[in-house]
Design a protein around this motif. Structure first.
Motif, PDB file in Angstrom:
ATOM      1  N   MET A   1       0.850  -1.184   0.000  1.00  0.00           N
ATOM      2  CA  MET A   1       0.000   0.000   0.000  1.00  0.00           C
ATOM      3  C   MET A   1       0.890   1.240   0.000  1.00  0.00           C
ATOM      4  N   TYR A   2       0.627   2.140  -0.948  1.00  0.00           N
ATOM      5  CA  TYR A   2       1.326   3.423  -1.030  1.00  0.00           C
ATOM      6  C   TYR A   2       0.418   4.504  -0.466  1.00  0.00           C
ATOM      7  N   THR A   3       0.996   5.375   0.348  1.00  0.00           N
ATOM      8  CA  THR A   3       0.226   6.480   0.901  1.00  0.00           C
ATOM      9  C   THR A   3       0.551   7.756   0.134  1.00  0.00           C
ATOM     10  N   VAL A   4      -0.484   8.550  -0.090  1.00  0.00           N
ATOM     11  CA  VAL A   4      -0.378   9.741  -0.936  1.00  0.00           C
ATOM     12  C   VAL A   4      -0.929  10.956  -0.193  1.00  0.00           C
ATOM     13  N   VAL A   5      -0.251  12.090  -0.368  1.00  0.00           N
ATOM     14  CA  VAL A   5      -0.746  13.378   0.097  1.00  0.00           C
ATOM     15  C   VAL A   5      -0.937  14.263  -1.131  1.00  0.00           C
ATOM     16  N   ILE A   6      -2.016  14.994  -1.177  1.00  0.00           N
ATOM     17  CA  ILE A   6      -2.299  15.893  -2.292  1.00  0.00           C
ATOM     18  C   ILE A   6      -2.228  17.328  -1.786  1.00  0.00           C
ATOM     19  N   VAL A   7      -1.396  18.134  -2.456  1.00  0.00           N
ATOM     20  CA  VAL A   7      -1.190  19.521  -2.056  1.00  0.00           C
ATOM     21  C   VAL A   7      -1.592  20.426  -3.221  1.00  0.00           C
ATOM     22  N   ASP A   8      -2.684  21.143  -3.041  1.00  0.00           N
ATOM     23  CA  ASP A   8      -3.182  22.035  -4.093  1.00  0.00           C
ATOM     24  C   ASP A   8      -4.125  23.040  -3.457  1.00  0.00           C
ATOM     25  N   ASP A   9      -4.079  24.265  -3.907  1.00  0.00           N
ATOM     26  CA  ASP A   9      -4.942  25.299  -3.346  1.00  0.00           C
ATOM     27  C   ASP A   9      -6.337  25.310  -3.966  1.00  0.00           C
ATOM     28  N   HIS A  10      -6.585  24.479  -4.943  1.00  0.00           N
ATOM     29  CA  HIS A  10      -7.910  24.370  -5.551  1.00  0.00           C
ATOM     30  C   HIS A  10      -8.609  23.137  -4.967  1.00  0.00           C
ATOM     31  N   LEU A  11      -9.517  23.362  -4.045  1.00  0.00           N
ATOM     32  CA  LEU A  11     -10.152  22.284  -3.296  1.00  0.00           C
ATOM     33  C   LEU A  11     -10.888  21.286  -4.197  1.00  0.00           C
ATOM     34  N   LYS A  15      -9.914  17.290  -4.372  1.00  0.00           N
ATOM     35  CA  LYS A  15     -10.865  16.227  -4.034  1.00  0.00           C
ATOM     36  C   LYS A  15     -11.081  15.283  -5.217  1.00  0.00           C
ATOM     37  N   ALA A  16     -11.173  15.824  -6.422  1.00  0.00           N
ATOM     38  CA  ALA A  16     -11.349  14.981  -7.605  1.00  0.00           C
ATOM     39  C   ALA A  16     -10.126  14.084  -7.813  1.00  0.00           C
ATOM     40  N   LEU A  17      -8.942  14.641  -7.654  1.00  0.00           N
ATOM     41  CA  LEU A  17      -7.718  13.857  -7.788  1.00  0.00           C
ATOM     42  C   LEU A  17      -7.648  12.796  -6.688  1.00  0.00           C
ATOM     43  N   ILE A  81       5.843  14.494  -6.734  1.00  0.00           N
ATOM     44  CA  ILE A  81       5.499  14.632  -8.151  1.00  0.00           C
ATOM     45  C   ILE A  81       4.858  16.010  -8.313  1.00  0.00           C
ATOM     46  N   GLY A  82       5.411  16.839  -9.188  1.00  0.00           N
ATOM     47  CA  GLY A  82       4.896  18.184  -9.418  1.00  0.00           C
ATOM     48  C   GLY A  82       3.672  18.180 -10.298  1.00  0.00           C
ATOM     49  N   LEU A  83       2.709  19.029  -9.960  1.00  0.00           N
ATOM     50  CA  LEU A  83       1.486  19.215 -10.751  1.00  0.00           C
ATOM     51  C   LEU A  83       1.407  20.652 -11.211  1.00  0.00           C
TER      52      LEU A  83
END
Length: 85
Positions: A1-11, A15-17, A81-83
């Motif tokens: 299992m890989y754990t992921v954090v999503i960092v973005d100022d567009h809520l 949430k969709a990602l 990973i950059g978005l």
């Protein structure tokens, strides 16, 4: 299992990602952050570090490049990973 954090100022985008990532059996979203500083604060205060961070580049307070530099120096096991749109 890989754990992921999503960092973005567009809520809505975050949430969709997160919903998309969660559909894969081997991935779990730990949490969301709205900027680089919030992400670093959460990583620093949490006993569980993510395996992967999906990091937006342009954000207020602390952008993704600054946050990635800090994370790479202090938490080298975390992959970032950059978005960008």
């Amino acid at each position: 299992m890989y754990t992921v954090v999503i960092v973005d100022d567009h809520l809505l985008f975050s949430k969709a990602l997160g919903d998309l990532v969660s559909k894969f059996d081997d991935f779990e979203v730990l949490y969301f952050s709205k900027n680089g500083k919030e992400c670093i604060d959460k990583i620093s205060s949490s006993p569980q570090h993510p395996d992967i961070i999906l990091m937006d580049i342009n954000m207020p307070v602390m952008n993704g490049i600054e946050a990635t530099q800090y994370i790479s120096e202090h938490f080298p096991a975390i992959k970032v990973i950059g978005l960008s749109m």
